[in-house]
Scaffold this active site. Structure first.
Site, PDB file in Angstrom:
ATOM      1  CB  THR A  68      42.877 -32.143 -34.147  1.00  0.00           C
ATOM      2  OG1 THR A  68      42.875 -33.435 -33.539  1.00  0.00           O
ATOM      3  CG2 THR A  68      41.838 -31.244 -33.510  1.00  0.00           C
ATOM      4  CB  CYS A  69      47.205 -33.802 -36.299  1.00  0.00           C
ATOM      5  SG  CYS A  69      47.664 -33.457 -34.588  1.00  0.00           S
ATOM      6  CG  ASN A  70      46.905 -36.742 -32.497  1.00  0.00           C
ATOM      7  OD1 ASN A  70      47.503 -37.463 -33.291  1.00  0.00           O
ATOM      8  ND2 ASN A  70      47.517 -35.928 -31.666  1.00  0.00           N
ATOM      9  NE  ARG A  71      38.959 -33.494 -31.369  1.00  0.00           N
ATOM     10  CZ  ARG A  71      38.904 -32.564 -30.464  1.00  0.00           C
ATOM     11  NH1 ARG A  71      39.402 -32.778 -29.279  1.00  0.00           N
ATOM     12  NH2 ARG A  71      38.320 -31.432 -30.715  1.00  0.00           N
TER      13      ARG A  71
END
Length: 103
Positions: A68-71
């Site tokens: 995802t955008c964060n992980r």
């Protein structure tokens, strides 16, 4: 059971059931700054390719990548988690150009 890392298999109702270890390795907005996360980012189109590459490198029987955008996370199924994890950590350290202590 010979040892925790050994495959343990049994037949149950005609199915072969095996005990294996599940490995999760990843990073997110809490564990790494954005500059490091960008080095390990995987596009949606490349998720399958990266999962197969990491699984093959590590000798894992199965693998999946989630991003995802964060992980970014890799999940692997292996008979020997310690050995598999060591291989994956070395590969990711090379790919992300970071020292093993940061992986």
């Amino acid at each position: 059971v010979a040892g925790f890392g050994d495959d343990v298999c049994a037949l149950a109702r005609g199915f072969r059931l095996c005990l294996m270890e599940l490995i999760c390795i990843g990073l997110n907005h809490r564990t790494a700054p954005v500059e490091v996360r960008e080095r390990f980012a995987v596009s949606q189109a490349q998720l399958g390719t990266h999962a197969a590459e990491i699984a093959a490198l590590a000798g894992a029987s199965e693998g999946v990548a989630i991003a995802t955008c964060n992980r970014t996370e890799f999940y692997l199924v292996a008979g020997d988690a310690k050995q598999t994890l060591g291989k994956v950590e070395r590969r990711l350290a090379e790919k992300g150009r970071v020292g093993m202590r940061k992986v």
